[in-house]
Enzyme design. Structure first.
Site, PDB file in Angstrom:
ATOM      1  CD  GLU A 184      -3.360  -0.231   1.997  1.00  0.00           C
ATOM      2  OE1 GLU A 184      -3.027   0.263   3.074  1.00  0.00           O
ATOM      3  OE2 GLU A 184      -4.527  -0.563   1.736  1.00  0.00           O
ATOM      4  CG  HIS A 195       8.651 -29.723  -0.280  1.00  0.00           C
ATOM      5  ND1 HIS A 195       9.230 -30.899  -0.698  1.00  0.00           N
ATOM      6  CD2 HIS A 195       9.455 -29.226   0.694  1.00  0.00           C
ATOM      7  CE1 HIS A 195      10.326 -31.122   0.008  1.00  0.00           C
ATOM      8  NE2 HIS A 195      10.489 -30.112   0.864  1.00  0.00           N
ATOM      9  CE  LYS A 248     -12.158   1.920   1.267  1.00  0.00           C
ATOM     10  NZ  LYS A 248     -11.690   3.009   2.116  1.00  0.00           N
TER      11      LYS A 248
HETATM   12  O1  PA5 Z   1      -3.237   1.376   5.930  1.00  0.00           O
HETATM   13  C1  PA5 Z   1      -4.357   1.871   5.847  1.00  0.00           C
HETATM   14  O2  PA5 Z   1      -4.561   3.078   6.069  1.00  0.00           O
HETATM   15  C2  PA5 Z   1      -5.550   1.017   5.475  1.00  0.00           C
HETATM   16  O3  PA5 Z   1      -5.182  -0.305   5.288  1.00  0.00           O
HETATM   17  C3  PA5 Z   1      -6.611   1.089   6.567  1.00  0.00           C
HETATM   18  O4  PA5 Z   1      -6.058   0.646   7.768  1.00  0.00           O
HETATM   19  C4  PA5 Z   1      -7.825   0.234   6.220  1.00  0.00           C
HETATM   20  O5  PA5 Z   1      -8.362   0.658   5.008  1.00  0.00           O
HETATM   21  C5  PA5 Z   1      -8.882   0.323   7.311  1.00  0.00           C
HETATM   22  O6  PA5 Z   1      -9.282   1.639   7.498  1.00  0.00           O
HETATM   23  P1  PA5 Z   1     -10.104   2.117   8.758  1.00  0.00           P
HETATM   24  O7  PA5 Z   1      -9.265   1.909   9.968  1.00  0.00           O
HETATM   25  O8  PA5 Z   1     -10.370   3.564   8.513  1.00  0.00           O
HETATM   26  O9  PA5 Z   1     -11.369   1.304   8.803  1.00  0.00           O
END
Ligand code: PA5
Length: 407
Positions: free
Chosen positions: A256, A277, A391
């Site tokens: 990310e 394996h 989303k």
């Molecule tokens: O690293 C990040 O910011 C994302 O992976 C969020 O943690 C994830 O989308 C969850 O978001 P939230 O805590 O707002 O529900």
């Protein structure tokens, strides 16, 4: 380049770098109050249900898996289960079925408070708790969310749920040392003071500007150099199965943070011996697009010695002076040798012991390395604009589906 990025990282007081000094600044009061709630959960519940997704659950689950027993639960902890990371109706139904004769607490974690997967799960569990515990439900629901804003924060205020705060300047995948990670793992029986001590040590060590003194920057620079040479995949490899969830956390952190603007190494993971394996053939002789990062802890708490057997029909008595962990460590050396001989570059990360202190150190190490690495790539490590695409489309489809059904 590294020095100027270093000064930039250390100097930016922007909305996303609260995690940098967090382990140094974490106060005993916070650790004590998390410890107290964890103890309350252990006294009054058999199971803690944690609701969250992405950065709001991967870190806690990684640490819990790495530091609690393979079979059964930690002697100082309750069972911690996770929901809200998928939208499987079967998962949620079967989880509810499994809770029938157990006492539970719920910890719902979402920084934004609006992520669909955990929000849906919380809707289910809020009603379930109210049905089961009536007025008492609000004592058993703990909310971890942003300190200033969000729907979940409003819900918590309106219903009088206890709250832990995710500082506004710490994003999801950098939040494991906040109550996001600390409460679930404390409930699972992990020593959060040692975890923070390890992270603090790393936060101090890794403030070093010079590349030769800063292991996190060295790791970032080496993987960046390999990327520039054309390698496309980094495989994080471990020889301890309890690290599989740590791999998942690492994958999210790097994926990310770096995967944007058509750039970035694809972060993938393998668990050895299992994957030797399965995917080992490809790694040794397949398309040479990957390099490996071996993660190794020299000491693992439990071990087992290979028994001597008078029959020796399996011809394994030559190993009977060794323990499984010793054989495993030798296997790691053999695999590193074979893979690098086969043209796969191997980076080795070695830590002394698999415990909360060293895990705290390692997790901070990866976060610091990741940020350096992202800036070397010239991408912003702290956003994730690509996640919005699915989303938006999902919500559009859900709205269309509902509108069609209403006609
Ligand atoms: O690293 C990040 O910011 C994302 O992976 C969020 O943690 C994830 O989308 C969850 O978001 P939230 O805590 O707002 O529900």
């Amino acid at each position: 380049m590294v020095a100027s990025i270093h000064h930039y990282i250390e100097g930016i007081e922007d909305e996303q770098t609260g995690w940098l000094n967090l382990p140094i600044e974490t106060e005993d009061d916070l650790l004590n109050s998390i410890g107290n709630v964890a103890n309350e959960i252990k006294c009054n519940a058999d199971i803690l249900v944690v609701i969250g997704i992405g950065g709001s659950f991967l870190g806690a689950r990684a640490i819990q898996d790495a530091l609690t027993p393979y079979f059964g639960q930690h002697q100082n902890g309750v069972e911690v289960v996770y929901v809200g990371q998928n939208m499987s109706g079967a998962y949620i139904q079967q989880l509810l079925n499994s809770l029938k004769f157990k006492d539970i607490y719920v910890n719902v974690i979402s920084k934004s408070g609006t992520t669909l997967e955990p929000a849906l799960a919380f809707r289910v569990f809020r009603q379930y708790m109210e049905k089961r515990y009536g007025e008492q439900a609000k004592e058993r629901i703990i909310v971890t969310t942003d300190s200033k804003k969000g729907l979940l924060r409003n819900i918590a205020q309106n219903s009088g749920y206890r709250q832990f705060v995710i500082p506004s300047n710490i994003g999801g995948r950098f939040s494991v040392f906040t109550p996001v990670g600390l409460l679930p793992i404390a409930a699972a029986g992990v020593d959060i003071n040692h975890l923070i001590e390890g992270a603090k040590k790393a936060a101090i060590h890794l403030k070093e500007e010079k590349l030769e003194m800063n292991e996190a920057y060295r790791y970032a620079v080496i993987r960046h150099a390999l990327y520039k040479q054309g390698y496309q995949i980094e495989l994080l490899a471990s020889f301890e199965p309890s690290l599989a969830r740590l791999h998942e956390w690492w994958k999210q952190l790097f994926g990310e943070s770096e995967g944007k603007d058509k750039k970035g190494l694809f972060p993938a993971t393998v668990n050895y011996s299992t994957d030797l394996h399965a995917i080992g053939q490809f790694i040794q002789e397949g398309n040479p697009i990957l390099f490996e990062t071996f993660l190794h802890f020299k000491e693992i708490i439990d071990d087992y010695r290979v028994p001597f057997d008078n029959r020796n029909e399996d011809q394994l008595n030559f190993l009977s002076n060794l323990s499984f962990n010793e054989i495993n460590a030798t296997s790691k050396e053999g695999v590193a040798f074979a893979h690098s001989n086969g043209g796969v570059p191997v980076i080795q990360l070695e830590l002394q012991r698999l415990d909360s202190y060293h895990l705290g150190y390692l997790i901070y190490f990866f976060m610091k390395a990741c940020v350096m690495s992202a800036y070397l790539l010239e991408v912003n490590p702290f956003d994730q604009p690509g996640v919005e695409a699915y989303k938006n489309k999902m919500l559009e489809l859900l709205n269309t589906k509902l509108a069609t059904e209403q006609i």
